[in-house]
Scaffold this motif. Sequence first.
Motif, short mmCIF file in Angstrom:
data_model
loop_
_atom_site.label_atom_id
_atom_site.label_comp_id
_atom_site.label_asym_id
_atom_site.label_seq_id
_atom_site.Cartn_x
_atom_site.Cartn_y
_atom_site.Cartn_z
N ASN A 156 2.87 4.25 -1.25
CA ASN A 156 3.06 4.95 -2.52
C ASN A 156 4.08 6.08 -2.42
O ASN A 156 4.40 6.70 -3.44
N GLY A 184 -8.87 4.64 -1.00
CA GLY A 184 -9.14 6.07 -0.93
C GLY A 184 -8.68 6.76 0.33
O GLY A 184 -8.86 7.97 0.47
N LEU A 185 -8.10 6.01 1.25
CA LEU A 185 -7.65 6.60 2.51
C LEU A 185 -6.13 6.62 2.56
O LEU A 185 -5.47 5.62 2.27
N SER A 186 -5.60 7.76 2.94
CA SER A 186 -4.16 7.95 3.05
C SER A 186 -3.76 7.95 4.52
O SER A 186 -4.38 8.62 5.35
N THR A 187 -2.72 7.17 4.85
CA THR A 187 -2.23 7.09 6.22
C THR A 187 -0.72 7.30 6.23
O THR A 187 -0.02 6.73 5.40
N ASP A 188 -0.26 8.11 7.15
CA ASP A 188 1.17 8.36 7.29
C ASP A 188 1.73 7.54 8.44
O ASP A 188 1.14 7.45 9.51
N SER A 219 0.80 -1.22 0.00
CA SER A 219 0.00 0.00 0.00
C SER A 219 0.83 1.27 0.00
O SER A 219 0.28 2.37 -0.12
N ARG A 248 3.94 6.76 3.31
CA ARG A 248 2.51 7.08 3.11
C ARG A 248 1.85 5.89 2.43
O ARG A 248 2.28 5.44 1.37
N SER A 249 0.79 5.43 3.06
CA SER A 249 0.03 4.30 2.56
C SER A 249 -1.28 4.81 1.98
O SER A 249 -1.87 5.75 2.51
N TYR A 250 -1.71 4.19 0.90
CA TYR A 250 -2.96 4.61 0.26
C TYR A 250 -3.79 3.36 -0.02
O TYR A 250 -3.44 2.53 -0.87
N VAL A 251 -4.90 3.23 0.72
CA VAL A 251 -5.76 2.05 0.59
C VAL A 251 -7.21 2.49 0.54
O VAL A 251 -7.66 3.21 1.43
N THR A 281 9.12 8.57 -4.72
CA THR A 281 7.94 7.84 -5.17
C THR A 281 8.38 6.90 -6.27
O THR A 281 9.58 6.77 -6.54
#
Length: 120
Positions: free
Chosen positions: A32, A104-108, A30, A99-102, A52
């Motif tokens: 990116n 539609g949600l982004s988590t640091d 996840s 930074r994870s993107y799953v 990236t």
Amino acid sequence: QVQLVESGGGLVQAGGSMRLSCAASGSIFSINAMGWYRQAPGKQRELVATITSGSTNYADSVKGRFTISRDNAKNTVYLYLQMNSLKPEDTAVYYCYARSYVLGLSTDYWGQGTQVTVSS
């Protein structure tokens, strides 16, 4: 969830070199974007470099001296920061970032930090 573990900090003389490493595990599919930030005593955390899939970005203060790179293994992503021509003003705690993107949600995510001290 992504877990980040940094290593490689320590004490170095001005003009010297040091390489920081960060091992990312968990939901690495996840991720990116990854990068390094640093925080000096009494100062805000600042961006050092990011990477990236297609590009790298550096703070002006480290351009030409620091190089960020990334290696993808089967279950772990390794992030590196090669630091050359170190200056006393590079002294800070360095943090690995992902930074994870799953869905539609982004988590640091942040590592625990590693101290880099550059003596004059």
